[in-house]
Design a protein around this motif. Structure first.
Motif, PDB file in Angstrom:
ATOM      1  N   LEU A 185       0.890  -1.110  -0.220  1.00 57.97           N
ATOM      2  CA  LEU A 185       0.212   0.144   0.119  1.00 57.97           C
ATOM      3  C   LEU A 185       0.987   1.410  -0.174  1.00 57.97           C
ATOM      4  CD1 LEU A 185      -2.755  -0.793   2.641  1.00 57.97           C
ATOM      5  CD2 LEU A 185      -2.985  -0.406   0.208  1.00 57.97           C
ATOM      6  N   THR A 186       0.626   2.225  -0.864  1.00 57.05           N
ATOM      7  CA  THR A 186       1.174   3.578  -0.654  1.00 57.05           C
ATOM      8  C   THR A 186       0.751   4.096   0.437  1.00 57.05           C
ATOM      9  OG1 THR A 186      -0.491   4.657  -1.861  1.00 57.05           O
ATOM     10  CG2 THR A 186       1.353   3.741  -3.246  1.00 57.05           C
ATOM     11  N   VAL A 187       1.383   5.335   0.921  1.00 64.96           N
ATOM     12  CA  VAL A 187       1.001   5.952   2.190  1.00 64.96           C
ATOM     13  C   VAL A 187      -0.389   6.627   1.844  1.00 64.96           C
ATOM     14  CG1 VAL A 187       1.535   7.981   3.429  1.00 64.96           C
ATOM     15  CG2 VAL A 187       3.357   6.948   2.684  1.00 64.96           C
ATOM     16  N   ASP A 188      -0.682   7.301   0.743  1.00 60.86           N
ATOM     17  CA  ASP A 188      -1.950   7.684   0.590  1.00 60.86           C
ATOM     18  C   ASP A 188      -3.137   6.603   0.257  1.00 60.86           C
ATOM     19  OD1 ASP A 188      -3.376   9.980  -0.291  1.00 60.86           O
ATOM     20  OD2 ASP A 188      -3.837   8.910  -2.368  1.00 60.86           O
ATOM     21  N   GLU A 189      -2.726   5.435  -0.092  1.00 65.23           N
ATOM     22  CA  GLU A 189      -3.823   4.326  -0.034  1.00 65.23           C
ATOM     23  C   GLU A 189      -3.985   3.946   1.415  1.00 65.23           C
ATOM     24  OE1 GLU A 189      -2.971   2.167  -4.308  1.00 65.23           O
ATOM     25  OE2 GLU A 189      -1.619   1.592  -2.499  1.00 65.23           O
ATOM     26  N   MET A 190      -2.943   4.041   2.258  1.00 62.14           N
ATOM     27  CA  MET A 190      -3.055   3.513   3.530  1.00 62.14           C
ATOM     28  C   MET A 190      -4.127   4.543   4.469  1.00 62.14           C
ATOM     29  SD  MET A 190      -2.003   4.487   7.062  1.00 62.14           S
ATOM     30  CE  MET A 190      -0.547   5.424   6.517  1.00 62.14           C
ATOM     31  N   MET A 191      -3.664   5.756   4.144  1.00 59.68           N
ATOM     32  CA  MET A 191      -4.536   6.814   5.062  1.00 59.68           C
ATOM     33  C   MET A 191      -5.843   6.978   4.402  1.00 59.68           C
ATOM     34  SD  MET A 191      -1.744  10.161   4.800  1.00 59.68           S
ATOM     35  CE  MET A 191      -3.310  11.056   5.684  1.00 59.68           C
ATOM     36  N   LYS A 192      -6.153   6.486   3.079  1.00 59.64           N
ATOM     37  CA  LYS A 192      -7.600   6.565   2.710  1.00 59.64           C
ATOM     38  C   LYS A 192      -8.255   5.417   3.373  1.00 59.64           C
ATOM     39  CE  LYS A 192      -6.959   8.656  -1.934  1.00 59.64           C
ATOM     40  NZ  LYS A 192      -6.956   8.712  -3.347  1.00 59.64           N
ATOM     41  N   SER A 193      -7.663   4.257   3.431  1.00 53.06           N
ATOM     42  CA  SER A 193      -8.418   3.113   4.358  1.00 53.06           C
ATOM     43  C   SER A 193      -8.209   2.989   5.797  1.00 53.06           C
ATOM     44  CB  SER A 193      -7.941   1.954   3.754  1.00 53.06           C
ATOM     45  OG  SER A 193      -6.519   1.810   4.006  1.00 53.06           O
ATOM     46  N   ASN A 194      -7.932   4.176   6.379  1.00 53.55           N
ATOM     47  CA  ASN A 194      -7.645   4.183   7.888  1.00 53.55           C
ATOM     48  C   ASN A 194      -8.786   5.047   8.285  1.00 53.55           C
ATOM     49  OD1 ASN A 194      -7.072   4.171  10.467  1.00 53.55           O
ATOM     50  ND2 ASN A 194      -4.848   4.575  10.190  1.00 53.55           N
ATOM     51  N   SER A 195      -9.812   4.370   8.925  1.00 55.34           N
ATOM     52  CA  SER A 195     -11.162   5.185   9.192  1.00 55.34           C
ATOM     53  C   SER A 195     -10.498   6.182  10.385  1.00 55.34           C
ATOM     54  CB  SER A 195     -12.294   4.353   9.653  1.00 55.34           C
ATOM     55  OG  SER A 195     -11.789   3.389  10.983  1.00 55.34           O
ATOM     56  N   ALA A 196      -9.492   5.884  11.230  1.00 59.00           N
ATOM     57  CA  ALA A 196      -9.111   6.750  12.344  1.00 59.00           C
ATOM     58  C   ALA A 196      -8.820   8.075  11.784  1.00 59.00           C
ATOM     59  CB  ALA A 196      -8.018   5.979  13.247  1.00 59.00           C
ATOM     60  N   LEU A 197      -8.376   8.062  10.719  1.00 62.22           N
ATOM     61  CA  LEU A 197      -8.007   9.696  10.146  1.00 62.22           C
ATOM     62  C   LEU A 197      -9.309  10.287   9.428  1.00 62.22           C
ATOM     63  CD1 LEU A 197      -4.725   8.442   8.444  1.00 62.22           C
ATOM     64  CD2 LEU A 197      -5.107   9.455  10.467  1.00 62.22           C
ATOM     65  N   ASP A 198     -10.526   9.584   9.610  1.00 57.83           N
ATOM     66  CA  ASP A 198     -11.734  10.463   8.807  1.00 57.83           C
ATOM     67  C   ASP A 198     -12.102  11.767   9.477  1.00 57.83           C
ATOM     68  OD1 ASP A 198     -11.497   8.371   7.113  1.00 57.83           O
ATOM     69  OD2 ASP A 198     -13.387   7.063   8.200  1.00 57.83           O
ATOM     70  N   VAL A 199     -11.496  11.792  10.816  1.00 58.09           N
ATOM     71  CA  VAL A 199     -11.931  12.983  11.486  1.00 58.09           C
ATOM     72  C   VAL A 199     -11.061  14.178  11.182  1.00 58.09           C
ATOM     73  CG1 VAL A 199     -12.626  11.703  13.535  1.00 58.09           C
ATOM     74  CG2 VAL A 199     -10.341  12.561  13.574  1.00 58.09           C
ATOM     75  N   LEU A 200     -10.056  13.956  10.197  1.00 58.07           N
ATOM     76  CA  LEU A 200      -9.184  14.807   9.952  1.00 58.07           C
ATOM     77  C   LEU A 200      -9.756  15.694   8.906  1.00 58.07           C
ATOM     78  CD1 LEU A 200      -5.175  13.312   9.802  1.00 58.07           C
ATOM     79  CD2 LEU A 200      -6.557  14.599  11.680  1.00 58.07           C
TER      80      LEU A 200
END
Length: 314
Positions: free
Chosen positions: A209-224
């Motif tokens: 996974l690229t960094v961008d793909e990881m961030m898109k799939s990490n729901s903990a970051l949805d609040v940002l």
């Protein structure tokens, strides 16, 4: 508290949080049933790699607990570099853990720090055994540090930080089910063949996974907010990390026996290797008595006051 002790306490807290949070880039747990781009076939009943990992995700999520042996290494030239080993039991849904950590990273705390650190997580609160030496300088000789992360975020007065911290609490341990769900997001998941792990027959899978793909799939970051997400992405990319390679060895019971996550950096690879056993085992985690704990936020206030009034004491 002497300056050396303050530094030891601070270093131990950082190491413990790192040990607890490592590999915490879990997804929301909603594993996808299929992946259109996945063509690799598995030796396990001739299923596609995606189907095997999906089945492993479902079994692991339902098991809710396992025994863990985890090791993490970072290049010595990197900030906080070294190695750390974590052993113990963990549970998910709800999150609970009883880990013991040791390794060269603990040496960052200096001679005052313990050679091992025990970390307990229960009811969304983390407890750290600071060791006998550090306890001599803690209030009333208490050796357990209590960190209520939700309360800490609330006291910060930052509503967004509070939401991010409380929504991400369940991602703060190395949850194998979440790691499997994240692996399913890889567009190039593939089966590498049969392998033996500690005498157990397994099938080996890998995805990137690229960094961008990881961030898109990490729901903990949805609040940002979008600008905050971009800043986080930019900061990660500045470190030279391009992406994450995740490997998993699935045993014949459809449980992951081992999982590796590797991040390549300009200073060398950062690697987390986790071995799992005893899935579904009952976990009895006892938290330390209130009379033996000191609240992290209260201690930080005291250290700040002492630092301001005592000057450069040692």
């Amino acid at each position: 508290m002497r300056a050396g002790r303050r530094n030891a306490v601070g270093a131990l807290v950082v190491v413990a949080l790192l040990g607890g949070a490592v590999g915490c880039s879990g997804s929301d747990g909603a594993a996808k049933e299929t992946r259109k781009n996945t063509k690799a076939e598995s030796a396990q009943s001739g299923q596609s790699a995606a189907n095997v990992i999906t089945a492993a995700y479902k079994k692991t999520a339902a098991a809710k607990s396992a025994r863990v042996e985890m090791s993490m290494s970072m290049p010595e030239s990197a900030d906080g570099g070294g190695a750390i080993k974590v052993t113990g039991m963990q549970g998910w849904d709800p999150t609970v853990m009883d880990f013991t950590m040791d390794g060269s990273m603990l040496a960052k705390a200096g001679s005052d720090g313990p050679s091992k650190v025990r970390m307990i997580w229960r009811d969304n609160i983390m407890y750290m055994d600071m060791g006998a030496e550090a306890a001599k300088e803690l209030p009333d000789g208490k050796r357990w540090m209590k960190m209520d992360l939700g309360a800490m975020a609330e006291q910060s007065g930052d509503a967004q930080a509070m939401k991010a911290m409380t929504s991400g609490l369940d991602d703060m341990n190395q949850n194998p089910a979440q790691q499997l769900a994240l692996l399913l997001e890889s567009p190039n998941l593939k089966h590498l063949g049969a392998a033996t792990v500690d005498g157990v027959k397994t099938e080996h899978y890998k995805g990137h996974l690229t960094v961008d793909e990881m961030m898109k799939s990490n729901s903990a970051l949805d609040v940002l907010e979008p600008k905050d997400r971009k800043q986080l992405l930019d900061n990660i990319e500045k470190t030279g990390i391009k992406g994450y390679d995740t490997e998993v060895w699935v045993n014949q019971d459809n449980f992951p026996a081992r999982m590796d996550v590797t991040m390549k950096t300009p200073k060398g690879d950062m690697k987390v290797m986790s071995k799992y056993s005893d899935y579904g085992a009952a976990i009895q985690v006892k938290t330390p008595p209130a009379g033996e704990t000191v609240d992290f936020m209260d201690l930080m206030k005291e250290l700040g006051q002492n630092a301001g009034g005592a000057g450069a004491s040692s």
